[in-house]
Design a protein around this motif. Sequence first.
Motif: not given
Length: 296
Positions: A229-257
Amino acid sequence: MNTQVQSSTAPGLAEVDVDPFSKAQHASMDSEIEDEVRELNNNKLKVPVPAMVLNEVIQAIRRCNQDLKPVNTICSKLVKDNAGLATKLMEAWERKKFKPIRLLAILYHADSPLVGNIPPDKTVEITALQSAFGHSYIGNAPNTFLEHLQSLNTHFDAPSGITPYGRILTIVQSSGTGKSRMLKELGKLTFTLPICLKNPIGSGFPNSDDQVVNYFHALRDSANSARTHAGVSCFLAAAFEEALTWLNEGKKYFRGAQLLQYWHCTMEDDSPKNRDLRSKFFSNVVNLAAIAPRAN
């Protein structure tokens, strides 16, 4: 230039008939594999586990020429199921020469040009399914599904609403009836994080996220469910953290839609470029989850 190679007589470890790589490609991949394995080990382990080496061999083949269709597989299972493979991998690691591994037939899909024995009817089926994923979506199912999700959230957020055990909704239907296709279309309406956990071995579509499958396969531990269960939780946390990193990088070039479109293409576009990006994303997630602190 392609060269003929002699097939191995070891059971289950037959080689392909043709070496599809040049000397320069072999040398480059050997260097990549060594660097990747050392990085994954944080330069701490002198001898890596065979499955780790095998995974990097397969990834190097895919980066070099994905048209050869290397398998998406649970590497630890492949090592376990093929006698002599672990020894062969460790010998290759000692020499830092992985050509003998790259030429093993078990590393390629049945429909690879190096193997070429997939049944014709199966080829037609897979091609048709993959083609259908690229066609314009017919119907209003994604919009209806999103409205249903939003109504559930509204209900659960209300003071008098029922407190759910988990905000989880399961889509149940037979294989090939459009579940994945609907969710792909849903990603055009709202941010999603698609993960395909189908068996990496064999044919089919959509493609499996083999890094994630390998991660969860390694988590299975009936003797310690808390660690699982801890491993699953770590994966979910890592997935959302990495997604946020990628989206913040994307926000340098894109907005909204446009930002939503950028994310959807990264996660759902099956072109080689974006497939590599999705693979890189989940590699980062798995590596991040693996170093997260766990309870003993």
